[in-house]
Write an enzyme that holds these catalytic residues in place. Structure first.
Site, PDB file in Angstrom:
ATOM      1  N   ASP A   1      41.183  38.441  39.318  1.00  0.00           N
ATOM      2  CA  ASP A   1      42.112  38.449  38.191  1.00  0.00           C
ATOM      3  C   ASP A   1      41.517  39.215  37.027  1.00  0.00           C
ATOM      4  OD1 ASP A   1      44.201  37.141  39.264  1.00  0.00           O
ATOM      5  OD2 ASP A   1      43.809  35.195  38.359  1.00  0.00           O
TER       6      ASP A   1
ATOM      7  N   ASP B   1      49.723  34.091  47.144  1.00  0.00           N
ATOM      8  CA  ASP B   1      48.770  33.510  46.201  1.00  0.00           C
ATOM      9  C   ASP B   1      48.402  32.085  46.614  1.00  0.00           C
ATOM     10  OD1 ASP B   1      47.207  33.390  43.938  1.00  0.00           O
ATOM     11  OD2 ASP B   1      48.807  33.889  42.533  1.00  0.00           O
TER      12      ASP B   1
HETATM   13  C1  DGJ Z   1      47.077  34.136  40.013  1.00  0.00           C
HETATM   14  C2  DGJ Z   1      46.978  35.555  40.462  1.00  0.00           C
HETATM   15  O1  DGJ Z   1      45.659  35.891  40.731  1.00  0.00           O
HETATM   16  C3  DGJ Z   1      47.615  36.456  39.428  1.00  0.00           C
HETATM   17  O2  DGJ Z   1      47.465  37.790  39.777  1.00  0.00           O
HETATM   18  C4  DGJ Z   1      49.062  36.079  39.293  1.00  0.00           C
HETATM   19  O3  DGJ Z   1      49.742  36.371  40.484  1.00  0.00           O
HETATM   20  C5  DGJ Z   1      49.193  34.620  38.956  1.00  0.00           C
HETATM   21  N1  DGJ Z   1      48.459  33.788  39.860  1.00  0.00           N
HETATM   22  C6  DGJ Z   1      50.635  34.199  38.956  1.00  0.00           C
HETATM   23  O4  DGJ Z   1      50.791  32.872  38.773  1.00  0.00           O
END
Ligand code: DGJ
Length: 788
Positions: free
Chosen positions: A551, A481
């Site tokens: 997301d 991430d």
């Molecule tokens: C952002 C990501 O896009 C989510 O899927 C998740 O992993 C969160 N970060 C976790 O902090």
């Protein structure tokens, strides 16, 4: 194939060709390298030089390149454009010399033909494994300075692609400042184009936008330090009549993950220039004597059969030549991710319970998301300290991973290695390792700072920490991430004169770390993520074969997101999860079957608390998982077709067809149900017209609560809407929706189409009525009948 006419002369002609594309250039008597044709393949004949077209007079008030010639650089189709000699369009290379002068003038010097692919150094690029290709290197020389500009062209036969990048070599004794050096400069003689870009933001990434090109300069860019979700690093130019299946379509995409810019300029002469490369904003590179600078690679993709042809070429390029050979065409696991199920609030017991349910439903990989490391109970802390939180994981990653694997699931983990929290051991020890200014308070994104990846010590530290994590957890999968954009751009490691190269050096540092990790852990499946799709680009895909698309897991929003994303990126790269109800991003409630039907055209995962689901949902999910497994190969790697060029108010339809044309799956998605909807037909794309196919709708289930009290006239008893009895019946019996099957000749399916049952029209319902409803969807599966 690369043809070179008059190779020994000062004016050769170069014809770079793929199965369907021609890219033709020549050198003019004044030494300028110009484009003669880029587009549909033409035969290589002795007459190609006649394609040169220009004004044979001094045009208006134009500035002449040389005394005694009528030519102005302003109207030439240049392969590289410089500043200071009369081309007033945006230059693709802009340098300054030690005396402060900024004019440069590159002319043809020579060429080299390389066997295989030549790639930019330290940057991701189209791979040469499985490739039969040569690379043409055209060397241009600055007229006055001892500096050469090398333009590289590699045709990728099976993907209608020409890969391009440039290299600048400083043979002089002075330091040259590069202010701008684009990966491509592509000039067309006309402006009869529409441009397509993929624009968006967090939870609304890659929305496809199409508009006519206009006089002036249109720019897409990122100043965020990552390629970003505001604009994907790609530009398409299409002829106005181009639709899903017909018309010329050019796509230019950059293999780069940092600040970029893309420009489309229509000049006063109605000529169109396209550029794509590292952003010229916040960029300066000092090129010392003897040094070389390589731009990132850009891929130029062309198809004469519309947007589907264009994206099929992109998909072929990515699947066969960008993704690591280790993962090419390898089916990806169905995962359960605990993020939307638990957020930071979990312990080992909870995780194990979730994993058990997942296993029970047929899932294959358990992914432990954010919150597993020391003290990380919210997003204000601990980034940079990659050791387990003993309260949440009493037996460490090792213990949890063992338990998960003992259940027969693979184990995956989330990390965010480019970041540091001020509240961390790492930051306390090395405050100077964060990107920030020493005389100002930093701005924050998600309470965190970015580590300075221009500094090799930082990279070494992170490599060691990840090495520990991956080994402890014996991990099979990593979600990488990156959750904030750059601010306060300053490195305590770089000297003053190199500060303006920070973002590019950061990106090179990141790539070097990824290269090392991929080599050390070849069996780990990496998924790149950046608050969803804030860094969905070819550069990241080179190292990580899949990306967390967004997301936003709401099925309705995902239709638009996946539709736009598919212009460049194949389903095999798109992480797509079924999540809970209502959607955590838009608070919309959609049927569980639609959540699956959308996610099925990507890399399927589930991201909800399976332990709390109704028995209806559990049973339905188990059926979805088994359907996906059966059709996974085609859903992930089949040839993708969009049935319309744009998303409209009508249902969206897309499909995938396998290589042998034996199988296809069609996805049909309705946003809102309209009263008395029209009859609908789906023409099947990409199939064998001589074959006979059996087509069936996937058996889908409906929650009878959706009918409310309307169901009562059809039952011997009265069900109270929202009552216990309704819930018991719903959970015990799965109510199957209409089932439609067809036996049909391929040519009929392709040219007449699938005649779908009419949708519910306000009165009555039968087993030949499609009760699609708001946010409803269907999948249709076709198989070639070989017994007929
Ligand atoms: C952002 C990501 O896009 C989510 O899927 C998740 O992993 C969160 N970060 C976790 O902090």
């Amino acid at each position: 194939m690369i043809y070179i006419d008059r190779p020994d002369s000062k004016q050769p002609l170069f014809h770079v060709q793929t199965q369907n594309v021609s890219y033709i250039m020549t050198v003019l008597p004044n030494g300028k390298l110009v484009n003669l044709h880029y587009g549909k393949k033409v035969s290589h004949t002795p007459y190609l030089g006649d394609l040169f077209q220009n004004y044979d007079m001094q045009v208006g008030s134009s500035t002449l390149y040389e005394q005694g010639s009528n030519l102005t650089l302003d109207t030439l189709l240049l392969e590289s454009s410089c500043f200071g000699k009369g081309d007033y369009r945006v230059p693709s290379i802009y340098l300054s010399w030690e005396d402060g002068a900024r004019t440069s003038d590159f002319v043809y010097e020579s060429f080299l033909l390389h066997e295989g692919k030549v790639s930019p150094k330290g940057l991701p690029s189209v791979r040469d494994e499985n490739l039969q290709c040569d690379t043409l290197e055209i060397i241009l020389k600055e007229r006055v300075k001892s500096v050469t500009l090398h333009l590289f062209y590699t045709p990728i036969d099976d993907a209608g692609t020409i890969c391009r990048f440039s290299r600048l070599i400083n043979h002089s004794e002075e330091v040259i400042q590069i202010h701008n050096m684009q990966s491509i400069n592509m000039d067309f003689s006309h402006s009869d184009f529409e441009q397509i870009s993929l624009d968006g933001m967090w939870i609304r990434e890659r929305q496809m936008h199409r508009q006519a090109v206009r006089k002036g300069i249109y720019t897409i860019d990122s100043k965020k330090g990552v390629s970003g979700a505001n604009h994907n690093p790609m530009i398409a130019l299409v002829s106005p009549e181009t639709d899903a299946t017909r018309g010329d379509a050019y796509g230019f995409a950059l293999m780069y993950s940092g600040n970029f810019c893309g420009k489309v300029e229509v000049s006063p002469y109605e000529m169109t220039r396209v550029q794509l490369g590292i952003s010229d904003f916040e960029f300066k590179w000092n090129l010392s004597p003897g040094e070389a600078f390589d731009t990132p690679e850009a891929v130029c993709v062309f198809a004469s059969n519309g947007l589907n042809g264009l994206s099929q070429n992109f998909h072929q390029l990515i699947n066969a030549h960008v993704v690591s050979p280790h993962w090419q065409y390898k089916e990806r696991p169905i995962l359960i991710n605990n993020w939307e199920a638990t957020y930071f609030d979990f312990d080992q017991k909870k995780l194990v319970a979730l994993a058990k349910e997942a296993k029970h439903m047929g899932m294959e990989l358990f992914v432990l998301d954010d919150g597993w490391f020391k003290g990380r109970n919210d997003d204000t802390t601990s980034l940079g300290d990659w050791t387990e939180d003993a309260k949440k994981l009493p037996n460490g990653l090792k213990g949890l991973s063992k338990k998960i694997k003992a259940m027969g699931l693979d184990f995956g983990i989330w990390v965010e290695p480019e970041m540091v929290s001020e509240n961390s051991e790492l930051y306390k020890e090395h405050p100077d390792w964060a990107i920030k200014l020493n005389d100002r308070k930093p701005s924050y994104g998600r309470n965190q700072l970015i580590l300075d990846f221009t500094n090799p010590d930082v990279i070494e530290n992170i490599y060691e920490q990840l090495n520990y994590v991956f080994k402890q957890g014996n991990v099979d999968y990593v979600k990488w991430d990156m959750n904030r954009n750059f601010t306060d751009v300053y490195s305590n490691y770089l000297p003053k004169e190199d500060q303006m190269s920070l973002n590019h050096r950061y990106t090179l540092g990141l790539y070097a770390l990824l290269e090392r990790l991929c080599n050390a852990f070849p069996n780990i499946l990496f998924e790149s993520c950046s608050s969803g799709g804030n860094r969905y680009d070819l550069g990241m895909l080179y190292y990580m074969p899949q990306t967390w698309t967004s997301d936003n897991t709401d099925a309705v929003e995902r239709i638009d997101i996946q539709f736009g994303t598919s212009l460049v990126f194949p389903p095999s790269t798109m992480g797509a999860h079924v999540s809970g109800r209502p959607s955590h991003q838009v608070l919309r409630t959609t049927p569980i079957e639609t959540r699956f039907n959308v996610a099925a055209f990507g890399l399927l995962g589930y991201e909800l608390d399976l332990t709390k689901l109704s028995s209806f949902d559990k049973k339905v999910i188990a059926k979805q998982v088994s359907f996906y497994k059966k059709h996974r190969k085609i859903l992930q790697f089949g040839t993708f077709y969009r049935h319309t060029a744009e998303i409209t108010e009508k249902p969206t339809v897309w499909s995938v067809v396998d290589e042998t044309k034996n199988q296809f799956v069609i996805g049909y998605y309705q946003k809102l149900h309209r009263p008395c909807p029209p009859l609908e037909t789906i023409k099947v794309m990409g199939i064998d017209e001589d074959a006979v196919y059996e087509v069936q709708s996937r058996t889908q289930y409906h929650n009878i609560a959706g009918f409310g009290e309307l169901i009562n006239p059809f039952l011997p008893i009265n069900l109270k809407d929202g009552g216990i009895l309704q819930s018991i019946i719903n959970n015990r019996y799965l109510y199957a929706l209409e089932k439609q099957s067809f036996l049909q000749q391929g040519d009929t399916l392709a040219n007449v189409g699938l005649k779908l049952y009419a949708q519910f029209a306000g009165t009555g319902i039968s087993d030949k009525t499609r009760n699609v409803g708001d946010f409803g969807s269907r999948l249709y599966v076709g198989s070639r009948r070989i017994d007929l």
